[in-house]
Structures are given as C-alpha cells and as structure tokens.
Design an enzyme around this catalytic site. Structure first.
Site, mmCIF file in Angstrom:
data_model
loop_
_atom_site.group_PDB
_atom_site.id
_atom_site.type_symbol
_atom_site.label_atom_id
_atom_site.label_comp_id
_atom_site.label_asym_id
_atom_site.label_seq_id
_atom_site.Cartn_x
_atom_site.Cartn_y
_atom_site.Cartn_z
ATOM 1 C CB CYS A 101 -0.914 -0.021 1.219
ATOM 2 S SG CYS A 101 -1.838 1.506 1.482
ATOM 3 C CB CYS A 116 -5.702 4.467 -3.749
ATOM 4 S SG CYS A 116 -4.984 2.845 -4.096
#
Length: 238
Positions: free
Chosen positions: A24, A183
């Site tokens: 991530c 994101c």
C-alpha cells in the site's frame, strides 16, 4: 511493524475487511513515519519488507509533525506476460468486462497489487449510464469473476496536460476497503496508464477525493511523493 532479518522492518497491512494486501503506497509512508518517530530507525532511507517485495521510502523534509516522502515504487507492470499469474485477468492488458448491461473497457496493471484503471474522459471511453455511481461499479468490478483475487479500481474523470506533466482527477475504489480519499499504489497505476497513452510525460499529479499525490518517472521506474502527518494516537490493550 515487525522485525526483519534483511531490511529496516517488515510491514503487514490490513484492509478494512481484514484481508492483507501485497502493499500500500500510502500505508508505506505511514509506516516509515512511525518507524522514524518511534526511533526504530534513524535513517532517512529505509527498505521495508512487504508481500510485494522490498519497498524503499525516503524522507525528504520534516516540518513539525509532517514528513514529505518519496517512495521508489518500482516498475509498473503493463505487459501481460509479466503480470503474476494470480493477478491476471486474461491474456490482454486492455479488455472489456460485462457488468449488468454495461461493457466496460479497462486497463489491467500491477504495482505489486492488482489494479483496473478505467478512462472516463477523452475519445473512445466507456459512456457511463445516467445512474452511474463509482462506488457501485467499483464494488462490482472489484469482485468480478475476471479478477479471482479481486482488484483495486480507479476511474480517471479528468485529464489535463502541460508540457511533460499531466494532472488527473481520480475516483478510487480499493480492494477490501471500498471508496477511499486516496490510494497510493492506485495513483501510480493511473500515472503509468496515462503515460502509456501520452509518451514523453515525466510527472503526473493525481488528485483524489481530498488528497493529491505526485508521481515522477525515471526511466521505467515510478516514484510516489506525498506528505504524511500524525492525526491521532492511542493504546491497544490485549
């Protein structure tokens, strides 16, 4: 954060639904700040172990509780034969998938985790229905049968280019987390897809719901930059 025998630390990341993603981009920045703040490492250059392999965040500046960082995200995988088997949809990069009565064109790309990038602006794009809600379609695409391990989904809503830099606005639906304000790996996936359509780009600014990330390219490698700040802390009792 866990000890690593070969790197600065090992990072485990968990989505809202309890699943563990390969990596991530935003989470890595948070982990790097935590490691620095907690004096686990004093280095501005770290190597963090993830399920997607080693990731290298670098602290650029510190102002108060905010750190500006850049992360070497590696080479975006756009070639079908290079996409790991578990991330494949079918043998082509750009493909059409059926969602209800809609045929949606998307670009499959891996940043160590799977992404489906959809153009919503420009020529030859998918014309969304009047009832379009990216949260509904994001969920349907994430769980589509063509993605047996599910996927992150990014919708490119606007695009503007100035010289060797582009700016896009993106709505992001994250695998296992749903609609999010930003994101990191998704921003890089979008930048790589934009660059593929617009050769010569050196940087892409990706704006999401309430956040902006910057991606620059050095050869085939992508570098993600953005701030990281402490917003809350507490204790977890076992």
């Amino acid at each position: 954060i866990a000890p690593s025998k070969t790197h600065t630390a090992k990072v485990h990341i968990f989505n809202a639904d309890g699943s563990e993603p390969e990596m991530c981009g935003n989470g890595i920045r948070c982990a790097a700040k935590f490691i620095k703040d907690e004096k686990i490492s004093s280095s501005r250059n770290m190597i963090l172990e993830t399920l997607a392999g080693p990731i290298k965040p670098k602290i650029l500046t510190t102002k108060g509780s905010t750190m500006m960082m850049t992360i070497d995200m590696g080479k975006p995988i756009l070639e079908p034969h290079q996409i790991p088997t578990t991330l494949k949809t079918n043998p082509v990069i750009e493909q059409l998938i059926q969602v209800d009565q809609n045929k949606i064109k998307l670009t499959a790309i891996s940043m160590g985790n799977p992404h489906a990038v959809i153009w919503m602006t420009g020529p030859r794009v998918w014309r969304e229905p009047r009832s379009f809600d990216f949260k509904v379609f994001g969920s349907r695409i994430e769980n589509h049968r063509d993605f047996p391990h599910r996927t992150n989904v990014e919708f490119i809503r606007t695009l503007r280019r100035s010289g060797d830099t582009a700016e896009v606005f993106v709505e992001a639906w994250e695998r296992g987390a749903g609609a999010t304000m930003s994101c990191g790996s998704g921003a890089v996936a979008v930048a790589a897809v934009v660059r593929r359509r617009m050769p010569g780009l050196k940087a892409v600014r990706v704006r999401m719901t309430s956040f902006e990330l910057r991606i620059r390219f050095e050869g085939d490698r992508a570098f993600l930059s953005g701030p990281c700040a402490l917003v809350a802390e507490g204790f977890y009792f076992l």
